[in-house]
Enzyme design. Structure first.
Site, PDB file in Angstrom:
ATOM      1  N   HIS A 155       0.851  -1.267  -0.007  1.00  0.00           N
ATOM      2  CA  HIS A 155       0.167   0.280  -0.398  1.00  0.00           C
ATOM      3  C   HIS A 155       1.514   1.423  -0.005  1.00  0.00           C
ATOM      4  O   HIS A 155       0.842   2.123   0.557  1.00  0.00           O
ATOM      5  CB  HIS A 155      -1.035  -0.125   1.248  1.00  0.00           C
ATOM      6  CG  HIS A 155      -1.698  -1.675   1.512  1.00  0.00           C
ATOM      7  ND1 HIS A 155      -3.230  -1.314   0.712  1.00  0.00           N
ATOM      8  CD2 HIS A 155      -1.115  -2.308   2.365  1.00  0.00           C
ATOM      9  CE1 HIS A 155      -3.205  -2.891   1.112  1.00  0.00           C
ATOM     10  NE2 HIS A 155      -2.574  -3.289   2.170  1.00  0.00           N
ATOM     11  N   SER A 276      15.707  20.470 -17.545  1.00  0.00           N
ATOM     12  CA  SER A 276      14.584  21.035 -17.182  1.00  0.00           C
ATOM     13  C   SER A 276      15.036  22.094 -18.596  1.00  0.00           C
ATOM     14  O   SER A 276      16.624  23.080 -18.042  1.00  0.00           O
ATOM     15  CB  SER A 276      13.825  21.157 -16.381  1.00  0.00           C
ATOM     16  OG  SER A 276      12.940  22.980 -16.385  1.00  0.00           O
ATOM     17  N   LYS A 282      17.065  20.883 -11.784  1.00  0.00           N
ATOM     18  CA  LYS A 282      16.766  19.598 -12.279  1.00  0.00           C
ATOM     19  C   LYS A 282      17.313  18.783 -12.918  1.00  0.00           C
ATOM     20  O   LYS A 282      17.982  18.553 -13.929  1.00  0.00           O
ATOM     21  CB  LYS A 282      15.342  19.941 -13.301  1.00  0.00           C
ATOM     22  CG  LYS A 282      14.015  20.595 -12.292  1.00  0.00           C
ATOM     23  CD  LYS A 282      12.812  19.696 -11.589  1.00  0.00           C
ATOM     24  CE  LYS A 282      12.018  18.463 -12.542  1.00  0.00           C
ATOM     25  NZ  LYS A 282      10.848  19.347 -12.217  1.00  0.00           N
ATOM     26  N   GLU A 289       9.929   7.493 -18.076  1.00  0.00           N
ATOM     27  CA  GLU A 289       8.229   8.037 -17.678  1.00  0.00           C
ATOM     28  C   GLU A 289       8.006   8.109 -19.267  1.00  0.00           C
ATOM     29  O   GLU A 289       6.785   7.462 -19.734  1.00  0.00           O
ATOM     30  CB  GLU A 289       8.393   9.472 -17.876  1.00  0.00           C
ATOM     31  CG  GLU A 289       8.358  10.139 -16.048  1.00  0.00           C
ATOM     32  CD  GLU A 289       8.894  11.167 -16.152  1.00  0.00           C
ATOM     33  OE1 GLU A 289       8.110  11.691 -14.596  1.00  0.00           O
ATOM     34  OE2 GLU A 289       9.362  12.314 -16.842  1.00  0.00           O
TER      35      GLU A 289
END
Ligand code: ARG
Length: 459
Positions: A155, A276, A282, A289
């Site tokens: 969970h 980025s 970043k 992804e």
């Protein structure tokens, strides 16, 4: 001029021709189409259906066409209806009557089925090798981090301690099942449809075993209607691919979490992450992804194939031309994803200290604390309840089970003694989990070695 020109009085409408044509996506099977034709012509010659010398001429010219296509001397006509039409047209333009004999006892229906199978059998092998490479990378990493304690989650809550090696080997198991699915799929597609004709076989005395063996198939298909109508092999491979992509997607999700500042269990190599355009700090896990995102299209490809087939009575229908874009996209996607994913995993920096820190929080040794009391003779349910009270006490006082004083322990149960600290140390918790399939370092090492050996990556 169309193949069917005799029956028709007009040329096909230009835009309809474009709509009907599959050349833009089936030309990737040029090699397989030519190999199929060479085998067919050889067999026709051997069976005396066409003249032996003519068969040889056809085969030699087909070899030349293939060589010219490969060298770039010949390019595929984008207005041709499909690759089969193009190759036959080219052959006929060069050989005249002999070229026209190639299609004796054959239909594009059995031809396309054989081409797709030949092409996909090779892709099964290529995918197999790539998935295998990934498993080898995972096993080698698992060996390196066999005793890196990390929290295991249920969970998304810290649950019990595992090792990073163990976590990686869970993926190795999933990818091994992918391997076995690919091998299975390839085995089932190993029947040659050539000789099924359009749907009802042929009256020519063909030697289908010969064609099958020339093309490296285990044997011919057993039913002509099925031979031209079966696309199970596309659906099956698409399912294998969708499942493998789901595995990669789940793994990607973990990678993305792990390289966040909140986790920082790993850091991706600069070569496999991106920055980025606006935020200088970043470092983004774009590869992971994209892999996660691309899993969606392979599920779409599988859905396309299943939906396309589900209403089709026997035998061939033009709907089935849609099989190619879907299965080719699925194959290309998994291949591309693995090409980027494998080195990303191989080069990632693992940060075991951070995993260890995360494991020290979250009471992931609570089960072991309960097991300690069980060891002292308490029934598990009672031990569970007492440990729950201890956890509540710790939360209240900002402590952990490791830092809670022994006097406090004793207040909850007199069986507690100072050996509790050893019993709940994360290393004890992990080392003790040496049940078959458990996360103990010795298990991880043995399992990784077993898999490497099985895959032939280690002596
Ligand atoms: N381009 C077609 C396909 O991919 C080849 C088979 C054509 N057969 C036919 N009867 N029109 O399915």
């Amino acid at each position: 001029m169309k193949l069917w020109a005799g029956r028709f009085h007009k040329e096909l409408d230009q835009k309809t021709n474009d709509f009907n044509s599959s050349i833009s996506f089936d030309s990737r099977m040029a090699k397989e189409d030519i190999e199929g034709s060479i085998a067919h012509a050889t067999m026709l010659g051997a069976c005396g259906v066409i003249d032996q010398a003519e068969a040889e001429k056809i085969c030699a010219e087909l070899q030349t066409i293939l060589a010219e296509l490969e060298s770039g001397a010949l390019s595929i006509d984008p207005t041709a209806e499909d690759i089969h039409t193009f190759v036959e047209g080219e052959l006929t333009a060069r050989l005249g009557a002999a070229g026209k004999r190639l299609h004796t006892a054959r239909s594009r229906n059995d031809q396309v089925a054989v081409d797709v199978k030949l092409y996909l059998k090779k892709q099964c092998d290529a995918l197999y090798d790539q998935v295998k490479d990934l498993i080898v990378v995972l096993c080698n990493k698992a060996l390196l981090y066999k005793d890196a304690v990390m929290p295991g989650y249920t969970h998304m809550q810290r649950a019990q301690p595992v090792t990073f090696g163990h976590h990686l080997l869970a993926y190795a198991e999933m990818f091994q099942r992918d391997l076995s699915r690919l091998a299975d799929t390839k085995k089932r597609m190993d029947e040659c449809p050539l000789g099924s004709g359009a749907l009802a076989g042929t009256t020519y005395p063909l030697d289908r075993d010969l064609t099958a063996s020339l093309l490296g198939f285990a044997g011919p298909t057993n039913n002509s209607l099925d031979g031209v109508s079966d696309r199970d092999f596309c659906m099956e491979l698409a399912a294998d691919i969708a499942i493998a992509m789901v595995h990669l997607s789940r793994f990607s999700e973990e990678i993305i979490l792990w390289c966040s500042w909140e986790f920082k269990f790993i850091e991706l190599d600069d070569a496999f992450s991106t920055g980025s355009s606006i935020m200088p700090q970043k470092k983004n896990p774009d590869i992971a992804e994209l892999v996660r995102g691309k899993s969606g299209r392979t599920i779409g490809d599988l859905t396309t194939l299943l939906t396309m087939m589900k209403g089709l009575p026997l035998a061939y229908k033009k709907d089935m031309q849609e099989d190619k874009e879907a299965i080719f996209d699925a194959v290309d996607t998994l291949r591309m994803c693995l090409t980027a994913f494998i080195p990303m995993i191989d080069t990632m920096k693992v940060l075991p200290q951070n995993m260890r820190k995360a494991a020290a929080k979250g009471f992931i040794n609570a089960t072991d604390c309960a097991d300690y009391l069980v060891g002292k003779g308490l029934p598990f349910r009672d031990a569970y309840k007492i440990t729950g009270e201890l956890v509540a006490e710790c939360i209240e006082s900002g402590l952990t089970l490791e830092t809670l004083p022994i006097e406090k322990y004793k207040e909850y149960n007199e069986n507690f003694d100072t050996d509790i600290y050893g019993a709940i140390s994360l290393e004890t918790c992990v080392n003790g989990r040496k049940v078959t399939g458990g996360p103990a370092p010795q298990n991880v090492a043995a399992q990784a070695e077993r898999v490497l050996k099985k895959l032939g990556a280690k002596e």
